[in-house]
Design a protein around this motif. Structure first.
Motif, PDB file in Angstrom:
ATOM      1  N   ILE A   1       0.845  -1.192   0.000  1.00 20.06           N
ATOM      2  CA  ILE A   1       0.000   0.000   0.000  1.00 20.06           C
ATOM      3  C   ILE A   1       0.878   1.238   0.000  1.00 20.06           C
ATOM      4  O   ILE A   1       1.675   1.454   0.917  1.00 20.06           O
ATOM      5  CB  ILE A   1      -0.929   0.032   1.234  1.00 20.06           C
ATOM      6  N   PHE A   2       0.728   2.061  -1.034  1.00 19.60           N
ATOM      7  CA  PHE A   2       1.460   3.322  -1.140  1.00 19.60           C
ATOM      8  C   PHE A   2       0.508   4.460  -0.774  1.00 19.60           C
ATOM      9  O   PHE A   2      -0.535   4.631  -1.412  1.00 19.60           O
ATOM     10  CB  PHE A   2       1.988   3.526  -2.562  1.00 19.60           C
TER      11      PHE A   2
ATOM     12  N   LEU B   1      -1.072   3.878 -12.690  1.00 17.42           N
ATOM     13  CA  LEU B   1      -0.969   2.577 -12.033  1.00 17.42           C
ATOM     14  C   LEU B   1      -0.914   1.440 -13.046  1.00 17.42           C
ATOM     15  O   LEU B   1      -0.329   0.387 -12.773  1.00 17.42           O
ATOM     16  CB  LEU B   1      -2.138   2.385 -11.064  1.00 17.42           C
ATOM     17  N   GLU B   2      -1.487   1.653 -14.218  1.00 19.68           N
ATOM     18  CA  GLU B   2      -1.434   0.616 -15.251  1.00 19.68           C
ATOM     19  C   GLU B   2      -0.011   0.405 -15.755  1.00 19.68           C
ATOM     20  O   GLU B   2       0.341  -0.668 -16.231  1.00 19.68           O
ATOM     21  CB  GLU B   2      -2.359   0.984 -16.409  1.00 19.68           C
ATOM     22  N   ARG B   3       0.838   1.425 -15.607  1.00 15.67           N
ATOM     23  CA  ARG B   3       2.233   1.308 -16.023  1.00 15.67           C
ATOM     24  C   ARG B   3       3.123   0.801 -14.882  1.00 15.67           C
ATOM     25  O   ARG B   3       3.917  -0.118 -15.068  1.00 15.67           O
ATOM     26  CB  ARG B   3       2.766   2.656 -16.523  1.00 15.67           C
ATOM     27  N   VAL B   4       2.970   1.382 -13.687  1.00 17.49           N
ATOM     28  CA  VAL B   4       3.867   1.012 -12.584  1.00 17.49           C
ATOM     29  C   VAL B   4       3.385  -0.233 -11.840  1.00 17.49           C
ATOM     30  O   VAL B   4       4.181  -0.919 -11.192  1.00 17.49           O
ATOM     31  CB  VAL B   4       4.053   2.185 -11.592  1.00 17.49           C
ATOM     32  N   GLY B   5       2.083  -0.541 -11.953  1.00 16.46           N
ATOM     33  CA  GLY B   5       1.549  -1.702 -11.254  1.00 16.46           C
ATOM     34  C   GLY B   5       2.253  -3.004 -11.600  1.00 16.46           C
ATOM     35  O   GLY B   5       2.677  -3.746 -10.703  1.00 16.46           O
ATOM     36  N   PRO B   6       2.417  -3.328 -12.897  1.00 17.25           N
ATOM     37  CA  PRO B   6       3.096  -4.582 -13.248  1.00 17.25           C
ATOM     38  C   PRO B   6       4.536  -4.636 -12.748  1.00 17.25           C
ATOM     39  O   PRO B   6       5.021  -5.712 -12.374  1.00 17.25           O
ATOM     40  CB  PRO B   6       3.039  -4.584 -14.781  1.00 17.25           C
ATOM     41  N   LEU B   7       5.233  -3.500 -12.752  1.00 18.12           N
ATOM     42  CA  LEU B   7       6.617  -3.469 -12.281  1.00 18.12           C
ATOM     43  C   LEU B   7       6.677  -3.776 -10.783  1.00 18.12           C
ATOM     44  O   LEU B   7       7.525  -4.553 -10.323  1.00 18.12           O
ATOM     45  CB  LEU B   7       7.244  -2.101 -12.568  1.00 18.12           C
TER      46      LEU B   7
ATOM     47  N   ILE C   1      -0.993  -4.298  -5.635  1.00 19.89           N
ATOM     48  CA  ILE C   1      -0.467  -2.952  -5.421  1.00 19.89           C
ATOM     49  C   ILE C   1      -1.624  -1.969  -5.296  1.00 19.89           C
ATOM     50  O   ILE C   1      -2.460  -1.871  -6.194  1.00 19.89           O
ATOM     51  CB  ILE C   1       0.448  -2.521  -6.584  1.00 19.89           C
ATOM     52  N   SER C   2      -1.651  -1.230  -4.173  1.00 23.64           N
ATOM     53  CA  SER C   2      -2.716  -0.264  -3.940  1.00 23.64           C
ATOM     54  C   SER C   2      -2.150   1.133  -3.739  1.00 23.64           C
ATOM     55  O   SER C   2      -1.111   1.309  -3.088  1.00 23.64           O
ATOM     56  CB  SER C   2      -3.535  -0.638  -2.694  1.00 23.64           C
ATOM     57  N   LEU C   3      -2.845   2.126  -4.298  1.00 28.44           N
ATOM     58  CA  LEU C   3      -2.627   3.525  -3.982  1.00 28.44           C
ATOM     59  C   LEU C   3      -3.757   3.946  -3.055  1.00 28.44           C
ATOM     60  O   LEU C   3      -4.931   3.654  -3.335  1.00 28.44           O
ATOM     61  CB  LEU C   3      -2.644   4.384  -5.241  1.00 28.44           C
ATOM     62  N   ALA C   4      -3.438   4.627  -1.950  1.00 31.15           N
ATOM     63  CA  ALA C   4      -4.460   4.955  -0.962  1.00 31.15           C
ATOM     64  C   ALA C   4      -4.298   6.391  -0.477  1.00 31.15           C
ATOM     65  O   ALA C   4      -3.181   6.883  -0.297  1.00 31.15           O
ATOM     66  CB  ALA C   4      -4.378   3.990   0.222  1.00 31.15           C
ATOM     67  N   HIS C   5      -5.443   7.039  -0.260  1.00 31.32           N
ATOM     68  CA  HIS C   5      -5.458   8.430   0.202  1.00 31.32           C
ATOM     69  C   HIS C   5      -6.557   8.586   1.241  1.00 31.32           C
ATOM     70  O   HIS C   5      -7.732   8.298   0.971  1.00 31.32           O
ATOM     71  CB  HIS C   5      -5.713   9.376  -0.971  1.00 31.32           C
ATOM     72  N   VAL C   6      -6.202   9.041   2.449  1.00 32.09           N
ATOM     73  CA  VAL C   6      -7.182   9.339   3.491  1.00 32.09           C
ATOM     74  C   VAL C   6      -7.713  10.748   3.238  1.00 32.09           C
ATOM     75  O   VAL C   6      -6.994  11.730   3.395  1.00 32.09           O
ATOM     76  CB  VAL C   6      -6.551   9.247   4.894  1.00 32.09           C
ATOM     77  N   PHE C   7      -8.971  10.853   2.808  1.00 32.57           N
ATOM     78  CA  PHE C   7      -9.510  12.159   2.440  1.00 32.57           C
ATOM     79  C   PHE C   7     -10.452  12.744   3.486  1.00 32.57           C
ATOM     80  O   PHE C   7     -10.839  13.904   3.408  1.00 32.57           O
ATOM     81  CB  PHE C   7     -10.212  12.093   1.075  1.00 32.57           C
TER      82      PHE C   7
ATOM     83  N   ARG D   1      -9.740   6.586   0.017  1.00 32.97           N
ATOM     84  CA  ARG D   1      -9.926   6.303  -1.416  1.00 32.97           C
ATOM     85  C   ARG D   1      -8.782   5.407  -1.891  1.00 32.97           C
ATOM     86  O   ARG D   1      -7.613   5.654  -1.577  1.00 32.97           O
ATOM     87  CB  ARG D   1      -9.952   7.602  -2.215  1.00 32.97           C
ATOM     88  N   VAL D   2      -9.115   4.366  -2.657  1.00 32.50           N
ATOM     89  CA  VAL D   2      -8.126   3.345  -3.022  1.00 32.50           C
ATOM     90  C   VAL D   2      -8.264   2.972  -4.499  1.00 32.50           C
ATOM     91  O   VAL D   2      -9.379   2.862  -5.025  1.00 32.50           O
ATOM     92  CB  VAL D   2      -8.293   2.072  -2.153  1.00 32.50           C
ATOM     93  N   LYS D   3      -7.123   2.777  -5.137  1.00 31.31           N
ATOM     94  CA  LYS D   3      -7.063   2.258  -6.496  1.00 31.31           C
ATOM     95  C   LYS D   3      -6.125   1.067  -6.483  1.00 31.31           C
ATOM     96  O   LYS D   3      -5.059   1.120  -5.861  1.00 31.31           O
ATOM     97  CB  LYS D   3      -6.561   3.341  -7.452  1.00 31.31           C
ATOM     98  N   VAL D   4      -6.502  -0.020  -7.168  1.00 32.83           N
ATOM     99  CA  VAL D   4      -5.787  -1.290  -7.010  1.00 32.83           C
ATOM    100  C   VAL D   4      -5.346  -1.870  -8.353  1.00 32.83           C
ATOM    101  O   VAL D   4      -6.138  -1.945  -9.303  1.00 32.83           O
ATOM    102  CB  VAL D   4      -6.660  -2.340  -6.284  1.00 32.83           C
TER     103      VAL D   4
END
Length: 303
Positions: free
Chosen positions: A169-170, A180-186, A199-205, A211-214
């Motif tokens: 989780i970043f 994320l479509e580019r860095v996710g596979p790496l 791999i998740s991107l997360a932001h406490v809003f 909010r999370v994107k996976v």
């Protein structure tokens, strides 16, 4: 000899979608290539995971076998557990069922809402060797990992958690500010993750609102990932970014997550949906819809 057709259900939990087979009476095994062909969103049915409901050797309600869209078998999928829990509860007329998975025994129960199901996802793995990582880290709340230039990394120091599968989780200020479509596979295949990672991107809003994107291992970008939502909630609570109960906002919708203090178990609550019934010719992999949504598991029983 005539080819065999088998019925299936198409389901989703917040857009995280599945093809579900009932193989309790008649076993079903598909090759990795066949699964990938059926999972293709252009030429096949299209799904994130393929779920096979089998008899449990433990004597519980069912065993749930999980394959990703690329054909790889995995141990855990939180949204699929909620979907299968709903089907089994409807079939048995119960408000609690137990499901054997590769990650252990999970319990699903009625959340007292229309098609809303809660799953007890068990205790998260927080040690480096539970996740697992390729090397030891004393503190998994932020490990030494970055992508991009050393002096200006794109992403860095993720928290790592296992929910029966590995998650990184970043914490970022804007989950849409990264490709994320580019860095996710790496990151998924980084050597620090011997089994790969989600791999998740997360932001406490807001307070307890995240909010999370996976990027899901073996799948790619997904509208929702239940185990990722659980991992993010646990990571947020460990780092005092949120309390033990939070709402995880995924592209497909919200999941309520509670990391229960009394026993350390993670509870996940959200909606499920039956999209349609269908059948597949197992020789040609041709498929067709046979019915509408909102049906019970009997509609997917082996013929």
């Amino acid at each position: 000899m005539a080819s065999e057709t088998r019925p299936f259900l198409k389901m989703n939990g917040l857009g995280n979608d599945f093809v579900v087979w009932d193989a309790r009476e008649k076993p079903l095994r598909l090759s990795k290539d066949a699964i990938a062909m059926l999972g293709d969103r252009e030429s096949g049915i299209g799904f994130d995971q393929m779920i096979t409901v089998e008899r449990s050797n433990l004597g519980v309600d069912a065993f749930m076998r999980i394959h990703n869209r690329d054909g790889s078998e995995v141990s855990a999928c939180g949204n699929a557990t909620r979907c299968i829990g709903r089907l089994l509860m409807e079939e048995a007329g119960k408000d609690l069922v137990s499901i054997e998975t590769g990650a252990g025994l999970l319990h699903a129960f009625d959340a007292a809402g229309a098609q809303s199901v809660t799953v007890d996802m068990g205790i998260p793995g927080l040690r480096w060797d539970q996740i697992p990582l390729a090397e030891e880290f004393a503190d998994t709340r932020a490990i030494e990992l970055q992508i991009g230039p050393i002096d200006d990394p794109i992403l860095h120091t993720p928290a790592v958690v296992s929910m029966g599968n590995p998650h990184a989780i970043f914490w970022v200020k804007d989950v849409e500010a990264y490709d994320l479509e580019r860095v996710g596979p790496l990151l998924e295949q980084h050597p620090i993750f011997p089994e790969g990672a989600n791999i998740s991107l997360a932001h406490v809003f807001d307070e307890n609102q995240i909010r999370v994107k996976v990027w899901e291992r073996g799948v790619g970008l997904t509208l929702a990932c239940g185990t990722a939502a659980c991992a993010v909630a646990v990571a947020a609570a460990r780092d005092n970014k949120a309390g033990r109960a939070s709402t995880i906002h995924l592209p497909g919708g919200p999941l309520g997550i509670e990391w229960r203090e009394s026993d350390g178990h993670v509870l996940m609550t959200g909606l499920t949906e039956v999209e349609f019934e269908g059948e597949v010719d197992l020789e040609t992999l041709a498929w067709r819809k046979t019915g509408a949504g909102d049906t019970a598991l009997e509609a997917g029983a082996a013929s």
